[in-house]
Design a protein around this motif. Structure first.
Motif, PDB file in Angstrom:
ATOM      1  N   LEU A 199       1.330   4.896   7.919  1.00 19.61           N
ATOM      2  CA  LEU A 199       1.602   6.195   7.311  1.00 19.61           C
ATOM      3  C   LEU A 199       0.927   7.340   8.063  1.00 19.61           C
ATOM      4  O   LEU A 199       1.478   8.445   8.140  1.00 19.61           O
ATOM      5  CB  LEU A 199       1.140   6.191   5.850  1.00 19.61           C
ATOM      6  CG  LEU A 199       1.915   5.290   4.885  1.00 19.61           C
ATOM      7  CD1 LEU A 199       1.266   5.307   3.506  1.00 19.61           C
ATOM      8  CD2 LEU A 199       3.375   5.723   4.783  1.00 19.61           C
ATOM      9  N   ILE A 200      -0.260   7.094   8.616  1.00 21.03           N
ATOM     10  CA  ILE A 200      -1.009   8.190   9.244  1.00 21.03           C
ATOM     11  C   ILE A 200      -0.879   8.223  10.766  1.00 21.03           C
ATOM     12  O   ILE A 200      -1.120   9.257  11.384  1.00 21.03           O
ATOM     13  CB  ILE A 200      -2.510   8.107   8.883  1.00 21.03           C
ATOM     14  CG1 ILE A 200      -3.150   6.831   9.447  1.00 21.03           C
ATOM     15  CG2 ILE A 200      -2.698   8.185   7.385  1.00 21.03           C
ATOM     16  CD1 ILE A 200      -4.657   6.780   9.285  1.00 21.03           C
ATOM     17  N   ALA A 227      -5.515  -0.995   9.710  1.00 16.25           N
ATOM     18  CA  ALA A 227      -5.089   0.389   9.946  1.00 16.25           C
ATOM     19  C   ALA A 227      -5.160   0.745  11.431  1.00 16.25           C
ATOM     20  O   ALA A 227      -4.235   1.350  11.982  1.00 16.25           O
ATOM     21  CB  ALA A 227      -5.950   1.346   9.130  1.00 16.25           C
ATOM     22  N   SER A 244       7.804   0.370   4.629  1.00 19.57           N
ATOM     23  CA  SER A 244       6.931   0.271   3.457  1.00 19.57           C
ATOM     24  C   SER A 244       7.250  -0.995   2.652  1.00 19.57           C
ATOM     25  O   SER A 244       6.347  -1.673   2.155  1.00 19.57           O
ATOM     26  CB  SER A 244       7.100   1.503   2.566  1.00 19.57           C
ATOM     27  OG  SER A 244       6.702   2.677   3.259  1.00 19.57           O
ATOM     28  N   GLY A 283      -4.100  -2.337   5.062  1.00 22.15           N
ATOM     29  CA  GLY A 283      -4.483  -1.489   6.196  1.00 22.15           C
ATOM     30  C   GLY A 283      -3.288  -1.151   7.068  1.00 22.15           C
ATOM     31  O   GLY A 283      -3.159  -0.022   7.563  1.00 22.15           O
ATOM     32  N   PHE A 295      -1.464   1.761   5.322  1.00 24.76           N
ATOM     33  CA  PHE A 295      -2.116   3.056   5.517  1.00 24.76           C
ATOM     34  C   PHE A 295      -2.009   3.510   6.970  1.00 24.76           C
ATOM     35  O   PHE A 295      -1.749   4.683   7.255  1.00 24.76           O
ATOM     36  CB  PHE A 295      -3.585   2.974   5.101  1.00 24.76           C
ATOM     37  CG  PHE A 295      -3.786   2.899   3.614  1.00 24.76           C
ATOM     38  CD1 PHE A 295      -3.095   3.740   2.764  1.00 24.76           C
ATOM     39  CD2 PHE A 295      -4.665   1.982   3.062  1.00 24.76           C
ATOM     40  CE1 PHE A 295      -3.266   3.673   1.392  1.00 24.76           C
ATOM     41  CE2 PHE A 295      -4.854   1.896   1.680  1.00 24.76           C
ATOM     42  CZ  PHE A 295      -4.145   2.745   0.844  1.00 24.76           C
TER      43      PHE A 295
END
Length: 560
Positions: free
Chosen positions: A157-158, A204, A465, A151, A154
């Motif tokens: 990244l967003i 996330a 990452s 999570g 992700f």
């Protein structure tokens, strides 16, 4: 856009507006502290053994039906097997006495077909006791832990796209609401699969909250307050939440209630919507100049200074022509940058495996798991303070290698500590946590100083990452302890020592300007490599203007 810091210099470096924003944003990090690692308690495996149903066994056979096994030099009851119930029942009915009439070592064993009995000395219930995540299903606990870090991947990244699209403030409060809802729904999980899915959303939303609040602070605060916010504020307030977690878990031993209480703590942040401003820098990039100016004028009123009649000149608000955009392919093109990136990826991965591995391992240590977690969190406070002081004057390469060797070295020593000296082993583990936390904070600054401006965001993104991959791996490294207690320490220690060797091949960045272009980065590296390289650089300098690498660089910690 013109120089925002220049245009708002009249606000001063401190004042009520900056201090209020500083503390309100930092309180947000407290929630990330105690919502991030509750799996330490929720996923801890209490002492257990096979459940023996009521089948009229004698008292002697009821006590003897669980075989003994040797674990870490101690004789303990088997957690995953029992003597065959039908055989034991027949022997009990015929009046045989275990150990006297019957040699127990010759009896056949079977798995825990009727479930398990769990000790309630520490935990009343958690996901392990509720869904029997032991023995053959023991792997499900580290898998659940890993979903949190997936999570994180992700979310990181967003979150950048969302905050650039909708604004920093909106994303902060949407992330707070999402975190609250995800943790609350997780407390109602009816299966392990649902728990894992909700844990992914917890991760996330949590990392999105952290990054957005971090970015908002760096954009709203003055230069002086920004340094304090990025080097100490965010980390220390995270530690406050981390240190609070074991005390909340100590008071609430039932996992569903614990998660419900943790989720409700986000409600206290609702009033902050009316006190935390949006980023004027972001508003300007969106063409919302009047809103940006209104926030700055409100800041001037709170700081009791007079704002000029025109804060942002129209000519300064016109966007500059876009330059070349860079991607990961540009990092791969240059051998120099490619090698540096590879070494940075190894560093970030090793540090994250060690940091999160030790954080998740507190429930497996001897002694009180709540106190162990508290001590683990407490060791981070001096680490962040000391690293901030040392980074101002110490070479990054030597500093990072020193603490990597400290963190990895003590982990390799732990396996030689006898079981009678558990407090020594605990002290060594906390020393290792201190070393990893120091390395954790140093590698932020060091990596950002290595990359040129045009590639810094891409480079930090790749390293982040790699950090996620390291944190996803960490629960499985700790899981190896079920096979051999020393394995996690040997693996984490060896990997950390190896990464410290890799670190020696990176260039030093202390007292050097941040490179702006790829060419400047390569030139500065040549100047750092010794007399022969410097002589080569001087010859090259006759054809090309020399790059200045003297002034101190100023880079602030970026959210992992």
């Amino acid at each position: 856009m013109g120089d925002y810091d220049e245009d708002t210099a009249f606000l001063g470096q401190t004042g009520p507006f900056f201090w209020t924003t500083f503390f309100l944003l930092n309180t947000v990090f407290v929630s990330t502290g105690f919502n991030g690692l509750y799996i330490v308690f929720v996923g801890a495996a209490p002492e257990h053994h096979c459940l023996v149903p009521d089948v009229n066994l004698t008292e002697e056979w009821t006590s003897a039906i669980i075989p003994f096994t040797i674990v870490d030099g101690k004789e303990v009851q088997s957690q995953c097997s029992r003597y065959r119930l039908d055989v034991v029942r027949n022997l009990s009915a015929e009046g045989f006495v275990p150990g006297t009439d019957v040699n127990l070592t010759g009896l056949q064993q079977e798995r825990c077909l009727d479930g398990w009995n769990y000790s309630k000395d520490i935990y009343q219930s958690n996901i392990v006791t509720e869904w029997d995540l032991v023995c053959d299903d023991q792997w499900k606990v580290p898998f659940a832990s890993s979903t949190l870090f997936v999570g994180y991947l992700f979310g990181s990244l967003i979150s950048g796209y969302l905050s650039d699209r909708f604004g920093r403030k909106k994303v902060i409060f949407i992330s707070l609401a999402a975190q609250c809802l995800a943790v609350l729904l997780q407390s109602f999980s009816h299966s392990w699969k649902m728990f894992c899915i909700m844990f992914l959303f917890v991760g996330a939303s949590q990392i999105s909250l952290y990054i957005s609040a971090f970015v908002l602070g760096t954009e709203v605060l003055s230069k002086t307050m920004r340094v304090l916010f990025t080097t100490l504020g965010a980390f220390l307030f995270y530690c406050i939440g981390y240190m609070t977690l074991p005390w909340i878990a100590y008071g609430i031993r039932e996992w569903r209630t614990l998660l419900a209480v943790l989720s409700m703590t986000s409600v206290v942040y609702i009033p902050l919507w009316w006190f935390i401003p949006e980023s004027p820098r972001w508003l300007i990039t969106q063409g919302r100049f009047e809103e940006a100016e209104a926030i700055v004028r409100e800041a001037a009123r709170k700081n009791k200074v007079e704002a000029p009649s025109v804060i942002f000149k129209e000519s300064e608000l016109q966007g500059t022509s876009p330059g070349k955009t860079y991607s990961m392919l540009d990092i791969l093109k240059s051998k120099n940058i490619r090698c540096i990136t590879l070494m940075c990826l190894v560093l970030w991965m090793a540090i994250n495996i060690g940091y999160f591995g030790l954080s998740l391992n507190t429930s497996n240590l001897s002694g009180n798991p709540f106190m162990n977690c508290f001590l683990s969190a407490t060791t981070e406070v001096p680490a962040y303070v000391v690293s901030t002081c040392l980074l101002r004057r110490c070479p990054r390469k030597a500093l990072l290698s020193s603490f990597l060797i400290l963190g990895g070295g003590v982990l390799l020593l732990i396996q030689f500590i006898p079981n009678t000296l558990q407090y020594v082993a605990l002290a060594l583990e906390m020393t290792g946590k201190f070393g990893f936390t120091m390395a954790f904070s140093i590698v932020y600054i060091y990596t950002a100083e290595l990359y040129p401006t045009v590639l810094r965001n891409v480079g930090m993104g790749m390293c982040s990452s790699a950090a996620r991959i390291g944190s996803i791996t960490a629960p499985y490294v700790i899981y190896l302890g079920t096979y051999n207690k020393a394995l996690p320490y040997i693996l984490m220690g060896s990997l950390t020592i190896a990464s410290s060797v890799v670190n020696f091949f990176l260039p030093e960045t202390l007292n050097r300007d941040l490179p702006e272009t790829v060419e400047q980065m390569q030139e500065c590296q040549k100047l750092c490599k010794g007399p022969k390289k410097r002589k080569y650089a001087e010859n090259e300098g006759r054809r090309n203007p020399p790059i200045q690498c003297e002034a101190k660089s100023e880079v602030h910690a970026l959210p992992l």
